[in-house]
Scaffold this active site. Structure first.
Site, PDB file in Angstrom:
ATOM      1  N   TYR A  53       0.186  -1.200   0.103  1.00 26.37           N
ATOM      2  CA  TYR A  53       0.121  -0.076  -0.149  1.00 26.37           C
ATOM      3  C   TYR A  53       0.981   1.005  -0.102  1.00 26.37           C
ATOM      4  O   TYR A  53       2.271   1.014   0.782  1.00 26.37           O
ATOM      5  CB  TYR A  53      -1.419   0.393   1.118  1.00 26.37           C
ATOM      6  N   SER A 234     -13.882  -4.707   1.099  1.00 31.62           N
ATOM      7  CA  SER A 234     -14.815  -3.539   0.151  1.00 31.62           C
ATOM      8  C   SER A 234     -16.249  -4.579   0.647  1.00 31.62           C
ATOM      9  O   SER A 234     -17.252  -3.927  -0.396  1.00 31.62           O
ATOM     10  CB  SER A 234     -14.060  -4.593  -1.738  1.00 31.62           C
ATOM     11  N   LEU A 236     -17.992  -1.737   0.737  1.00 28.65           N
ATOM     12  CA  LEU A 236     -19.201  -1.040  -0.073  1.00 28.65           C
ATOM     13  C   LEU A 236     -18.292  -1.146  -1.651  1.00 28.65           C
ATOM     14  O   LEU A 236     -18.971   0.092  -2.988  1.00 28.65           O
ATOM     15  CB  LEU A 236     -18.901   0.454   0.595  1.00 28.65           C
ATOM     16  N   GLY A 237     -18.084  -1.953  -2.230  1.00 27.68           N
ATOM     17  CA  GLY A 237     -17.763  -2.583  -3.906  1.00 27.68           C
ATOM     18  C   GLY A 237     -17.097  -1.485  -3.878  1.00 27.68           C
ATOM     19  O   GLY A 237     -16.858  -0.696  -4.955  1.00 27.68           O
ATOM     20  N   GLY A 239     -17.332   1.231  -3.499  1.00 27.81           N
ATOM     21  CA  GLY A 239     -17.749   2.795  -3.523  1.00 27.81           C
ATOM     22  C   GLY A 239     -19.547   2.450  -4.829  1.00 27.81           C
ATOM     23  O   GLY A 239     -20.176   3.352  -4.182  1.00 27.81           O
ATOM     24  N   LEU A 241     -21.158   1.187  -3.959  1.00 29.28           N
ATOM     25  CA  LEU A 241     -23.160   0.677  -2.576  1.00 29.28           C
ATOM     26  C   LEU A 241     -22.381   1.897  -1.980  1.00 29.28           C
ATOM     27  O   LEU A 241     -23.674   1.641  -1.103  1.00 29.28           O
ATOM     28  CB  LEU A 241     -22.044  -0.633  -1.887  1.00 29.28           C
ATOM     29  N   THR A 242     -22.421   3.078  -2.770  1.00 34.40           N
ATOM     30  CA  THR A 242     -22.595   4.085  -2.246  1.00 34.40           C
ATOM     31  C   THR A 242     -23.323   5.044  -2.670  1.00 34.40           C
ATOM     32  O   THR A 242     -24.129   5.766  -2.062  1.00 34.40           O
ATOM     33  CB  THR A 242     -21.478   4.725  -1.637  1.00 34.40           C
ATOM     34  N   GLY A 243     -23.856   4.768  -3.864  1.00 35.98           N
ATOM     35  CA  GLY A 243     -24.636   5.734  -4.766  1.00 35.98           C
ATOM     36  C   GLY A 243     -23.592   6.451  -5.100  1.00 35.98           C
ATOM     37  O   GLY A 243     -24.660   7.289  -6.094  1.00 35.98           O
ATOM     38  N   LYS A 244     -22.518   6.555  -5.051  1.00 28.42           N
ATOM     39  CA  LYS A 244     -22.377   7.827  -5.641  1.00 28.42           C
ATOM     40  C   LYS A 244     -22.051   7.696  -7.052  1.00 28.42           C
ATOM     41  O   LYS A 244     -21.369   9.026  -7.743  1.00 28.42           O
ATOM     42  CB  LYS A 244     -20.686   8.135  -5.127  1.00 28.42           C
TER      43      LYS A 244
END
Length: 352
Positions: A53, A234, A236-237, A239, A241-244
């Site tokens: 990272y 992950s 939220l996949g 992002g 799965l945040t709707g963004k």
């Protein structure tokens, strides 16, 4: 949040884990310090990092995340005793020659990587040391099928365990874990550990979210019966799965700048598939139908699953951290869970 035990080890952690791979790329050291301060303030004592990272991985940021965490620990006397620290040794190169030469992961590689992480983290011991991805060829990171013709393994699982045992005996590592593993790998690591008196894996860090529930097809039974905990990454996949991304799409100038999927290298991965976005939009719509935010639905699904020991949340701001931690109090009804399963039956696991 009550502490949970990782597998059959003596390592106790919070059921939410702070993922740090954005530190040093999307997140500056100053911002990372604020996030770590807030996480500890709110009871998250389990942090996950890795030698490779920040991400997206590149030579210029190799080790940057561990370095930032090390600076934070050095600036906070007494903080190390409050934090359960997890890191990872990178598997074979995967196109990252700056980590190590060659395609393998020898005993010497594991030892050198661990010692490098200890230096960067400015600590004497890593509480959970994980193999980031298997040394052997496996279906992972979007590759769906095992192909024996691609096998190039050079270091046996037995030798890897022996090397990890050496690090445990030297007091440099408390417990060991795996990541991006398969049922075969978990069974073999546990079998050899029990047969030869070597460290038993405490956990497996694999993707687990509404658009990637591949864990539910054998890994859940494997790890439950063997007493190995899931560290769900992950949730939220990336992002989705945040709707963004519901309106903007995934690629090109339409992708929100600064987000993970605004990076071309990430767009090419499993999360960048159009099918993944299509499925995510339906889960996000389901959340809104029940008065929830997409983030609340996705995180509550992981937080409340019997399969998950701790859910790894990656954030780029204190506000995102608070939003994710606030979702801990959300309970999903049986009706919602049934509808989630119906969507999975239709869309399967496009983020696999």
């Amino acid at each position: 949040m009550n502490s949970v035990r990782l597998g059959r080890s003596d390592v106790l952690v919070s059921p939410i884990c702070l993922g740090t791979m954005t530190f040093g790329e999307q997140v500056s050291e100053r911002e990372a310090f604020a996030i770590m301060d807030r996480a500890l303030e709110r009871g998250v004592n389990f942090w996950d990092t890795a030698e490779m990272y920040a991400v997206p991985a590149r030579a210029e940021t190799y080790g940057a995340t561990e370095t930032i965490i090390g600076h934070w620990l050095a600036a906070r006397p007494g903080a190390r005793a409050q934090v359960v620290l997890a890191s990872k040794v990178a598997g074979p190169s995967r196109g990252m020659p700056w980590i190590r030469a060659g395609k393998g992961m020898t005993a010497a590689d594991i030892i050198a990587s661990c010692e490098g992480s200890l230096r960067r983290l400015q600590t004497e011991v890593i509480d959970l040391y994980q193999i980031h991805w298997p040394e052997r060829h496996v279906p992972a990171f979007g590759n769906l099928y095992y192909d024996p013709a691609k096998e190039v393994t050079q270091t046996s699982i037995h030798e890897q365990l022996q090397t990890l045992a050496q690090l445990v005996q030297q007091g440099k590592v408390r417990a060991v874990g795996l990541s991006n593993e398969t049922p075969y790998g978990v069974h073999e690591f546990v079998r050899l550990a029990e047969q030869y008196g070597l460290p038993r894996v405490a956990s497996v860090q694999n993707p687990y979210c509404l658009i990637n529930r591949s864990w539910d097809n054998a890994m859940d039974e494997t790890c439950d019966r063997l007493g190995v905990g899931l560290l769900a990454y992950s949730p939220l996949g990336v992002g989705l799965l945040t709707g963004k991304y519901d309106q903007s799409g995934l690629t090109g100038p339409a992708a929100p700048q600064g987000t993970r999927l605004s990076y071309p290298s990430v767009q090419k991965q499993r999360w960048g598939r159009p099918e993944a976005l299509e499925a995510a939009r339906h889960y996000n719509a389901l959340a809104r139908e029940h008065g929830l935010t997409p983030t609340q639905l996705a995180l509550a699904f992981c937080y409340r699953s019997w399969r998950v020991a701790s859910t790894i949340i990656g954030v780029t701001s204190v506000a995102q951290l608070d939003e994710n931690l606030d979702a801990w109090g959300v309970q999903l009804s049986e009706e919602v869970l049934t509808q989630i399963d119906a969507l999975r039956w239709k869309y399967r696991d496009p983020g696999q």
